[in-house]
Design a protein around this motif. Structure first.
Motif, PDB file in Angstrom:
ATOM      1  N   TYR A 139     -28.785 -12.717  39.413  1.00 23.80           N
ATOM      2  CA  TYR A 139     -29.776 -12.541  40.476  1.00 23.80           C
ATOM      3  C   TYR A 139     -29.198 -13.004  41.800  1.00 23.80           C
ATOM      4  CZ  TYR A 139     -32.648 -11.830  36.461  1.00 23.80           C
ATOM      5  OH  TYR A 139     -33.148 -11.327  35.293  1.00 23.80           O
ATOM      6  N   ARG A 140     -29.332 -12.170  42.829  1.00 21.52           N
ATOM      7  CA  ARG A 140     -28.834 -12.549  44.149  1.00 21.52           C
ATOM      8  C   ARG A 140     -30.006 -12.725  45.101  1.00 21.52           C
ATOM      9  NH1 ARG A 140     -25.698  -7.232  45.720  1.00 21.52           N
ATOM     10  NH2 ARG A 140     -27.444  -5.818  45.665  1.00 21.52           N
TER      11      ARG A 140
ATOM     12  N   GLY B 228     -27.001 -13.681  49.767  1.00 22.61           N
ATOM     13  CA  GLY B 228     -26.646 -15.032  49.350  1.00 22.61           C
ATOM     14  C   GLY B 228     -25.901 -15.040  48.024  1.00 22.61           C
ATOM     15  N   PRO B 229     -25.800 -16.213  47.427  1.00 18.44           N
ATOM     16  CA  PRO B 229     -25.049 -16.359  46.177  1.00 18.44           C
ATOM     17  C   PRO B 229     -25.772 -15.746  44.984  1.00 18.44           C
ATOM     18  CG  PRO B 229     -26.130 -18.416  46.740  1.00 18.44           C
ATOM     19  CD  PRO B 229     -26.351 -17.479  47.897  1.00 18.44           C
ATOM     20  N   LEU B 230     -25.055 -15.688  43.865  1.00 21.99           N
ATOM     21  CA  LEU B 230     -25.610 -15.190  42.615  1.00 21.99           C
ATOM     22  C   LEU B 230     -26.081 -16.360  41.759  1.00 21.99           C
ATOM     23  CD1 LEU B 230     -22.874 -12.568  41.701  1.00 21.99           C
ATOM     24  CD2 LEU B 230     -25.089 -12.149  42.780  1.00 21.99           C
ATOM     25  N   PHE B 231     -27.149 -16.125  40.995  1.00 23.00           N
ATOM     26  CA  PHE B 231     -27.705 -17.145  40.113  1.00 23.00           C
ATOM     27  C   PHE B 231     -27.881 -16.565  38.718  1.00 23.00           C
ATOM     28  CE2 PHE B 231     -28.949 -18.227  44.369  1.00 23.00           C
ATOM     29  CZ  PHE B 231     -28.654 -19.584  44.430  1.00 23.00           C
ATOM     30  N   SER B 232     -27.851 -17.412  37.722  1.00 26.17           N
ATOM     31  CA  SER B 232     -27.989 -16.981  36.340  1.00 26.17           C
ATOM     32  C   SER B 232     -29.406 -16.575  35.978  1.00 26.17           C
ATOM     33  CB  SER B 232     -27.526 -18.089  35.386  1.00 26.17           C
ATOM     34  OG  SER B 232     -26.157 -18.329  35.567  1.00 26.17           O
ATOM     35  N   THR B 233     -30.402 -17.178  36.643  1.00 25.35           N
ATOM     36  CA  THR B 233     -31.797 -16.857  36.333  1.00 25.35           C
ATOM     37  C   THR B 233     -32.576 -16.550  37.610  1.00 25.35           C
ATOM     38  OG1 THR B 233     -32.633 -19.121  36.512  1.00 25.35           O
ATOM     39  CG2 THR B 233     -31.759 -18.446  34.352  1.00 25.35           C
ATOM     40  N   MET B 234     -33.632 -15.774  37.443  1.00 30.77           N
ATOM     41  CA  MET B 234     -34.481 -15.472  38.593  1.00 30.77           C
ATOM     42  C   MET B 234     -35.183 -16.738  39.071  1.00 30.77           C
ATOM     43  SD  MET B 234     -37.478 -12.677  39.248  1.00 30.77           S
ATOM     44  CE  MET B 234     -36.353 -11.333  39.559  1.00 30.77           C
ATOM     45  N   ALA B 235     -35.586 -17.596  38.158  1.00 27.77           N
ATOM     46  CA  ALA B 235     -36.273 -18.833  38.533  1.00 27.77           C
ATOM     47  C   ALA B 235     -35.389 -19.696  39.429  1.00 27.77           C
ATOM     48  CB  ALA B 235     -36.695 -19.609  37.292  1.00 27.77           C
TER      49      ALA B 235
ATOM     50  N   LYS C  90     -35.186 -18.020  42.895  1.00 24.51           N
ATOM     51  CA  LYS C  90     -36.429 -18.210  43.639  1.00 24.51           C
ATOM     52  C   LYS C  90     -36.530 -19.636  44.181  1.00 24.51           C
ATOM     53  CE  LYS C  90     -39.598 -14.969  41.367  1.00 24.51           C
ATOM     54  NZ  LYS C  90     -40.789 -14.926  40.489  1.00 24.51           N
ATOM     55  N   ALA C  91     -36.167 -20.615  43.371  1.00 23.79           N
ATOM     56  CA  ALA C  91     -36.243 -22.017  43.799  1.00 23.79           C
ATOM     57  C   ALA C  91     -35.356 -22.266  45.009  1.00 23.79           C
ATOM     58  CB  ALA C  91     -35.864 -22.948  42.647  1.00 23.79           C
ATOM     59  N   VAL C  92     -34.154 -21.704  45.010  1.00 20.65           N
ATOM     60  CA  VAL C  92     -33.243 -21.876  46.137  1.00 20.65           C
ATOM     61  C   VAL C  92     -33.803 -21.172  47.379  1.00 20.65           C
ATOM     62  CG1 VAL C  92     -30.950 -21.275  47.015  1.00 20.65           C
ATOM     63  CG2 VAL C  92     -31.202 -22.300  44.757  1.00 20.65           C
TER      64      VAL C  92
ATOM     65  N   LEU D  36     -37.499 -12.894  52.311  1.00 21.43           N
ATOM     66  CA  LEU D  36     -36.558 -13.395  51.324  1.00 21.43           C
ATOM     67  C   LEU D  36     -36.776 -12.607  50.046  1.00 21.43           C
ATOM     68  CD1 LEU D  36     -36.935 -17.228  51.960  1.00 21.43           C
ATOM     69  CD2 LEU D  36     -35.305 -15.630  52.973  1.00 21.43           C
ATOM     70  N   ALA D  37     -35.697 -12.174  49.437  1.00 21.42           N
ATOM     71  CA  ALA D  37     -35.790 -11.367  48.219  1.00 21.42           C
ATOM     72  C   ALA D  37     -34.862 -11.925  47.158  1.00 21.42           C
ATOM     73  CB  ALA D  37     -35.415  -9.919  48.518  1.00 21.42           C
ATOM     74  N   VAL D  38     -35.202 -11.621  45.914  1.00 27.19           N
ATOM     75  CA  VAL D  38     -34.337 -11.896  44.774  1.00 27.19           C
ATOM     76  C   VAL D  38     -34.178 -10.570  44.052  1.00 27.19           C
ATOM     77  CG1 VAL D  38     -34.061 -13.137  42.595  1.00 27.19           C
ATOM     78  CG2 VAL D  38     -35.090 -14.294  44.568  1.00 27.19           C
ATOM     79  N   GLU D  39     -32.921 -10.125  43.921  1.00 23.12           N
ATOM     80  CA  GLU D  39     -32.625  -8.836  43.309  1.00 23.12           C
ATOM     81  C   GLU D  39     -31.798  -9.023  42.044  1.00 23.12           C
ATOM     82  OE1 GLU D  39     -30.278  -6.944  46.344  1.00 23.12           O
ATOM     83  OE2 GLU D  39     -32.037  -6.332  47.488  1.00 23.12           O
ATOM     84  N   PRO D  40     -32.154  -8.337  40.953  1.00 18.80           N
ATOM     85  CA  PRO D  40     -31.289  -8.359  39.778  1.00 18.80           C
ATOM     86  C   PRO D  40     -30.065  -7.484  40.032  1.00 18.80           C
ATOM     87  CG  PRO D  40     -33.178  -6.954  39.378  1.00 18.80           C
ATOM     88  CD  PRO D  40     -33.358  -7.542  40.742  1.00 18.80           C
ATOM     89  N   VAL D  41     -28.909  -7.942  39.592  1.00 21.92           N
ATOM     90  CA  VAL D  41     -27.663  -7.208  39.775  1.00 21.92           C
ATOM     91  C   VAL D  41     -26.925  -7.208  38.443  1.00 21.92           C
ATOM     92  CG1 VAL D  41     -25.455  -7.163  40.993  1.00 21.92           C
ATOM     93  CG2 VAL D  41     -27.492  -7.985  42.166  1.00 21.92           C
ATOM     94  N   THR D  42     -26.492  -6.048  38.009  1.00 17.22           N
ATOM     95  CA  THR D  42     -25.703  -5.964  36.781  1.00 17.22           C
ATOM     96  C   THR D  42     -24.232  -5.991  37.149  1.00 17.22           C
ATOM     97  OG1 THR D  42     -27.407  -4.647  35.703  1.00 17.22           O
ATOM     98  CG2 THR D  42     -25.206  -4.601  34.718  1.00 17.22           C
ATOM     99  N   ILE D  43     -23.525  -6.925  36.553  1.00 19.70           N
ATOM    100  CA  ILE D  43     -22.088  -7.015  36.783  1.00 19.70           C
ATOM    101  C   ILE D  43     -21.368  -6.691  35.491  1.00 19.70           C
ATOM    102  CG2 ILE D  43     -22.246  -8.619  38.715  1.00 19.70           C
ATOM    103  CD1 ILE D  43     -21.620 -10.864  36.769  1.00 19.70           C
TER     104      ILE D  43
END
Length: 102
Positions: free
Chosen positions: A14-15, A29-36, A39-41, A77-84
């Protein structure tokens, strides 16, 4: 560890994205392992970076993207799922801190 994507065989991370008219576009921004975690960041950034109150996350597409417009701002502010398709351990911040490849 990031979750496995079900449709492409890749790994979903999630970015965070900041959009603002003053920025003439968007800042990724950076990538995160979870959406939660993402979102917190983003919520902490709204409070401390934008000096604004976080609001409700709203879904914006069928991919799972969510957006929030902090109160009294023109930022989104958005959180987008990204497949790598490479190892998520090499690109997520948690892995970089714990000794991931440089």
């Amino acid at each position: 560890m990031a979750s496995k994507g079900s449709t492409t065989g890749g790994t979903v991370v999630y970015r965070t994205v900041q959009k603002s008219p003053a920025m003439m576009g968007r800042t990724v921004g950076p990538l995160f392992s979870t959406m939660a975690e993402a979102k917190a960041v983003a919520e902490a950034f709204a409070e401390h970076g934008l000096n604004a109150e976080p609001t409700t996350w709203e879904p914006v597409d069928d991919r799972g993207t969510v957006e929030m417009v902090p109160a009294s701002t023109r930022h989104t502010l958005a959180v987008e799922p990204v497949t790598i398709h490479e190892s998520a351990e090499e690109v997520t911040p948690a892995e970089q801190r714990s000794g991931g490849r440089s």
